[in-house]
Design an enzyme around this catalytic site. Structure first.
Site: not given
Length: 269
Positions: A60, A64, A85, A127, A151, A209, A211, A232
């Site tokens: 995580t 990644k 992952n 990632g 960018m 994403i 949780y 997520g």
């Protein structure tokens, strides 16, 4: 078999209890632990895994992409993404996979069935974003848009996406059906909202994403505006199940996994 998740920080992770619930549901005598590995100690990763006799592990934030030079091989999907992952250790060889995007899209289709025609904006270019971008490119017809503060982060992207700055994304929010935050903003004690939602269209689905917490600041903000939200949790469960299948060849008990995570989240509330 012995499994683990590596990251920094890692104390918030519910991966160990989720996987343990799956092991117990399937009657397996496996173990799964969380390993906090700061970037400055990452060069010791091979020694750490060998000492603990790990058979496979998840990766995580923020490792990644950092893991890639330590791998012996990557599957084709992970090569396209350029982020890992999941690692399977077999006969001393480290093989990298990415189950993030697959896990996320599986869940997203349940709450947004018309995904094929959706115009989607990803926020963040790390990632996790790469994994989602690859899967969403396959699932949706429209070219995916990805916004990031810096960018130059897109310099190592091989995926076909439309890139824009956060400022540009804020002004164009009304053009999207789904907006997905892939940054750590809102995770645990982090209460940041990475993008203003002033120009959000009324029916746009806002997703994160993360949780933990169950509703991040950006999701609370969107919900207050009356927009549908999606966190997520399903991605977390589904990517874990995909990882388990890679390691063992078996199908995970996703119901047991999800119920356990929900119980843990309720306790934290």
């Amino acid at each position: 078999m012995k499994f683990a998740v590596i990251g920094h920080p890692i104390k918030h992770s519910l991966s160990p209890v989720m996987h343990q619930a799956n092991f117990e549901a399937l009657g397996r005598d496996d173990s799964y632990e969380a390993l906090n590995i700061p970037p400055k100690h990452f060069h010791l990763i091979k020694e750490i895994m060998a000492e603990k006799e790990i058979d496979g592990f998840n990766i995580t934030i923020p490792h990644k992409e950092r893991i890639i030079p330590y791998l012996d091989a990557m599957d084709a999907h992970a090569k396209t993404i350029g982020a890992i992952n999941t690692v399977k250790i077999e006969d001393g060889k480290w093989i990298g996979y990415n189950t993030d995007g697959i896990g996320y899209v599986q869940g997203l289709k349940n709450v947004y069935p018309n995904l094929k025609e959706a115009r989607i904006l990803l926020i963040g270019a790390g990632g996790a974003s790469k994994g989602l971008a690859a899967a969403l490119n396959e699932a949706a017809d429209h070219t995916l848009s990805v916004a990031n503060r810096t960018m130059s982060r897109f310099d190592n992207w091989d995926l076909k996406v439309h890139t824009l700055t956060l400022e540009e994304a804020e002004k164009q929010l009304g053009d999207f059906d789904i907006v997905i935050n892939t940054t750590p903003a809102g995770m645990s004690e982090n209460q940041d909202v990475v993008i203003a939602l002033d120009h959000l269209a009324p029916d746009t689905l806002v997703s994160d994403i993360v949780y933990i917490p169950y509703k991040t600041p950006i999701l609370k903000l969107a919900e207050a505006k009356g927009n549908p939200i999606y966190n997520g949790l399903d991605m977390f469960v589904n990517q874990g199940a995909e990882s388990f299948k890679i390691w063992t060849g078996e199908t995970a008990d996703t119901k047991a996994m999800k119920n356990t995570v929900l119980q843990q989240l309720q306790r934290r509330d």
